[in-house]
Design a protein around this motif. Structure first.
Motif, PDB file in Angstrom:
ATOM      1  N   GLU A 105      64.391  16.522  46.996  1.00  0.00           N
ATOM      2  CA  GLU A 105      65.408  15.622  46.438  1.00  0.00           C
ATOM      3  C   GLU A 105      66.780  16.293  46.432  1.00  0.00           C
ATOM      4  N   ALA A 106      66.828  17.571  46.088  1.00  0.00           N
ATOM      5  CA  ALA A 106      68.106  18.289  46.033  1.00  0.00           C
ATOM      6  C   ALA A 106      68.734  18.409  47.412  1.00  0.00           C
ATOM      7  N   ALA A 107      67.909  18.553  48.431  1.00  0.00           N
ATOM      8  CA  ALA A 107      68.432  18.692  49.788  1.00  0.00           C
ATOM      9  C   ALA A 107      68.998  17.380  50.313  1.00  0.00           C
ATOM     10  N   GLY A 108      68.340  16.270  49.980  1.00  0.00           N
ATOM     11  CA  GLY A 108      68.790  14.984  50.507  1.00  0.00           C
ATOM     12  C   GLY A 108      68.768  15.004  52.026  1.00  0.00           C
ATOM     13  N   ASP A 109      69.861  14.532  52.632  1.00  0.00           N
ATOM     14  CA  ASP A 109      69.934  14.543  54.095  1.00  0.00           C
ATOM     15  C   ASP A 109      70.961  15.555  54.600  1.00  0.00           C
ATOM     16  N   ARG A 110      71.277  16.547  53.751  1.00  0.00           N
ATOM     17  CA  ARG A 110      72.319  17.518  54.083  1.00  0.00           C
ATOM     18  C   ARG A 110      71.736  18.770  54.729  1.00  0.00           C
ATOM     19  N   PRO A 111      72.534  19.493  55.509  1.00  0.00           N
ATOM     20  CA  PRO A 111      72.099  20.811  55.964  1.00  0.00           C
ATOM     21  C   PRO A 111      72.051  21.770  54.774  1.00  0.00           C
ATOM     22  N   VAL A 112      70.998  22.547  54.671  1.00  0.00           N
ATOM     23  CA  VAL A 112      70.825  23.421  53.513  1.00  0.00           C
ATOM     24  C   VAL A 112      70.261  24.768  53.942  1.00  0.00           C
ATOM     25  N   ASP A 113      70.474  25.756  53.074  1.00  0.00           N
ATOM     26  CA  ASP A 113      69.709  26.998  53.102  1.00  0.00           C
ATOM     27  C   ASP A 113      68.709  26.925  51.954  1.00  0.00           C
ATOM     28  N   VAL A 141      69.502  34.098  44.389  1.00  0.00           N
ATOM     29  CA  VAL A 141      70.055  33.941  45.730  1.00  0.00           C
ATOM     30  C   VAL A 141      71.149  32.885  45.798  1.00  0.00           C
ATOM     31  N   ALA A 142      71.254  32.001  44.818  1.00  0.00           N
ATOM     32  CA  ALA A 142      72.375  31.049  44.812  1.00  0.00           C
ATOM     33  C   ALA A 142      73.702  31.801  44.760  1.00  0.00           C
ATOM     34  N   THR A 143      73.739  32.900  44.019  1.00  0.00           N
ATOM     35  CA  THR A 143      74.926  33.759  44.021  1.00  0.00           C
ATOM     36  C   THR A 143      75.091  34.436  45.377  1.00  0.00           C
ATOM     37  N   GLY A 144      73.983  34.851  45.982  1.00  0.00           N
ATOM     38  CA  GLY A 144      74.036  35.461  47.299  1.00  0.00           C
ATOM     39  C   GLY A 144      74.578  34.521  48.360  1.00  0.00           C
ATOM     40  N   TYR A 145      74.136  33.272  48.327  1.00  0.00           N
ATOM     41  CA  TYR A 145      74.658  32.291  49.281  1.00  0.00           C
ATOM     42  C   TYR A 145      76.159  32.094  49.092  1.00  0.00           C
ATOM     43  N   ALA A 146      76.622  32.116  47.847  1.00  0.00           N
ATOM     44  CA  ALA A 146      78.056  31.984  47.582  1.00  0.00           C
ATOM     45  C   ALA A 146      78.829  33.143  48.207  1.00  0.00           C
ATOM     46  N   ALA A 147      78.293  34.356  48.066  1.00  0.00           N
ATOM     47  CA  ALA A 147      78.950  35.517  48.658  1.00  0.00           C
ATOM     48  C   ALA A 147      78.976  35.424  50.182  1.00  0.00           C
ATOM     49  N   LEU A 148      77.887  34.947  50.769  1.00  0.00           N
ATOM     50  CA  LEU A 148      77.841  34.793  52.219  1.00  0.00           C
ATOM     51  C   LEU A 148      78.853  33.751  52.704  1.00  0.00           C
ATOM     52  N   ASP A 189      68.011  25.399  62.784  1.00  0.00           N
ATOM     53  CA  ASP A 189      67.399  26.604  63.341  1.00  0.00           C
ATOM     54  C   ASP A 189      67.432  27.773  62.367  1.00  0.00           C
ATOM     55  N   ARG A 190      67.761  27.490  61.104  1.00  0.00           N
ATOM     56  CA  ARG A 190      67.812  28.567  60.099  1.00  0.00           C
ATOM     57  C   ARG A 190      66.433  28.773  59.473  1.00  0.00           C
ATOM     58  N   GLU A 191      66.127  30.018  59.190  1.00  0.00           N
ATOM     59  CA  GLU A 191      64.828  30.359  58.616  1.00  0.00           C
ATOM     60  C   GLU A 191      64.842  30.159  57.108  1.00  0.00           C
ATOM     61  N   LEU A 192      63.780  29.587  56.572  1.00  0.00           N
ATOM     62  CA  LEU A 192      63.608  29.538  55.121  1.00  0.00           C
ATOM     63  C   LEU A 192      63.213  30.928  54.660  1.00  0.00           C
ATOM     64  N   TRP A 193      63.958  31.464  53.692  1.00  0.00           N
ATOM     65  CA  TRP A 193      63.644  32.791  53.163  1.00  0.00           C
ATOM     66  C   TRP A 193      62.497  32.684  52.168  1.00  0.00           C
ATOM     67  N   CYS A 240      65.445  27.889  45.630  1.00  0.00           N
ATOM     68  CA  CYS A 240      66.864  27.618  45.603  1.00  0.00           C
ATOM     69  C   CYS A 240      67.220  26.794  46.828  1.00  0.00           C
ATOM     70  N   VAL A 241      67.929  25.698  46.615  1.00  0.00           N
ATOM     71  CA  VAL A 241      68.411  24.844  47.693  1.00  0.00           C
ATOM     72  C   VAL A 241      69.937  24.861  47.630  1.00  0.00           C
ATOM     73  N   ALA A 242      70.564  25.351  48.699  1.00  0.00           N
ATOM     74  CA  ALA A 242      72.022  25.512  48.712  1.00  0.00           C
ATOM     75  C   ALA A 242      72.623  24.726  49.874  1.00  0.00           C
ATOM     76  N   PRO A 243      73.226  23.572  49.606  1.00  0.00           N
ATOM     77  CA  PRO A 243      73.854  22.788  50.681  1.00  0.00           C
ATOM     78  C   PRO A 243      74.924  23.600  51.397  1.00  0.00           C
ATOM     79  N   ARG A 244      75.039  23.374  52.702  1.00  0.00           N
ATOM     80  CA  ARG A 244      76.011  24.112  53.514  1.00  0.00           C
ATOM     81  C   ARG A 244      77.283  23.310  53.761  1.00  0.00           C
ATOM     82  N   ASP A 245      77.301  22.033  53.384  1.00  0.00           N
ATOM     83  CA  ASP A 245      78.454  21.184  53.667  1.00  0.00           C
ATOM     84  C   ASP A 245      79.310  20.918  52.430  1.00  0.00           C
ATOM     85  N   CYS A 246      79.203  21.801  51.419  1.00  0.00           N
ATOM     86  CA  CYS A 246      79.931  21.574  50.185  1.00  0.00           C
ATOM     87  C   CYS A 246      81.389  22.026  50.332  1.00  0.00           C
TER      88      CYS A 246
END
Length: 286
Positions: free
Chosen positions: A219-227, A122-129, A256-260, A280-286
């Motif tokens: 730890e990977a999420a830290g204080d960032r918005p993530v999927d 899904v890390a590839t999927g998040y990139a496509a999104l 308000d995003r759902e964890l898949w 998979c933890v994918a930051p949204r602010d990258c």
């Protein structure tokens, strides 16, 4: 059809409804079970089918889409109005899919930009999104592909397996590493580093592996918005437990995003085997 179209592969683990809604074209990889070849997805190779075959010691292998298949897809999209294609795929060190995309890109008239996500699942999927988000906001194909590259590079993919044997059979790790893991009766914690499977830690039990996966994800999420996505193969209870814990601990990060949470795709499942749990933890602010 939009002037720029995104193509990815089935290992990106995007729900069919979501991919269709975002205009993302998904190319299936193949799973070979015994002597039968299936496309990955509903009506073809499913996680349950693969898990049962592995449990029954039926030979299971996987295959990339060949360049001719990719040419057909690119040409069809061009006929339907695509003026540019962004083709985003799993790590080229793990599969020949990206190579097929590159070879096909050189055989069609429509411009194709290929991206090796250096990730799996899904890390590839998040990139496509994320690329789709850029296009929807009026950005260019070049801008979209760079955002996709950044999103994939920022993602953390972690998983544990009951045995390293399936990864060894698929050539994703060496025989020595597989033998060591089995001899010590450990539960290896693995990740994706520089496009390849990397051994992170070893723990003694599945429960400890889940707890450590949870901590590493936080730890990977830290204080960032993530999927966040939790996936498994034939291990729904432990996956649900991990998903519940991460939902509690990462509530502020998720907003308000759902964890898949769901079963891993058949192609990736063929290489990790039953019992696997991943996050998979994918930051949204990258």
């Amino acid at each position: 059809m939009s002037g720029t179209v995104i193509v990815t592969d089935s290992t990106a683990s995007l729900p069919a409804e979501l991919a269709a809604a975002r205009g993302i074209v998904v190319v299936p990889l193949q799973v070979v079970i015994g002597a039968t070849v299936y496309d990955e997805g509903p009506g073809g190779a499913t996680p349950d089918l693969v898990a049962q075959a592995l449990a029954d010691f039926v030979p299971v292998s996987t295959s990339r889409p060949n360049p001719a298949t990719m040419v057909e897809i690119y040409e069809r999209l061009a006929r339907e109005g695509a003026e540019q294609i962004l083709s985003i795929h799993l790590s080229g060190d793990m599969s020949g899919t990206f190579e097929s995309a590159q070879l096909a890109a050189g055989q069609v008239d429509v411009p194709v930009i290929c991206l090796d996500s250096r990730q799996v699942g899904v890390a590839t999927g998040y990139a496509a999104l994320s690329a789709a988000d850029v296009l929807d906001a009026g950005g260019s194909g070049a801008e979209a592909i760079e955002v996709a590259r950044s999103r994939a590079g920022a993602a953390t993919s972690l998983f544990y397996v009951d045995t390293l044997e399936y990864l060894r059979r698929g050539g994703r790790i060496g025989a020595t590493a597989a033998l060591l893991g089995g001899a010590l009766s450990v539960k290896p914690l693995l990740g994706i580093a520089e496009g390849k499977v990397a051994n992170l830690e070893k723990v003694r039990t599945g429960a400890r592996a889940l707890a450590r996966l949870e901590d590493l994800a936080v730890e990977a999420a830290g204080d960032r918005p993530v999927d966040v996505c939790v996936s498994h193969l034939a291990n729904p209870d432990r996956a649900a437990q991990l998903a519940d814990r991460l939902t509690d601990r990462l509530g502020d990060n998720l907003g308000d995003r759902e964890l898949w949470c769901g079963e891993l795709g058949a192609v990736l499942g063929a290489h990790v085997g039953p019992g696997m749990v991943a996050v998979c933890v994918a930051p949204r602010d990258c």
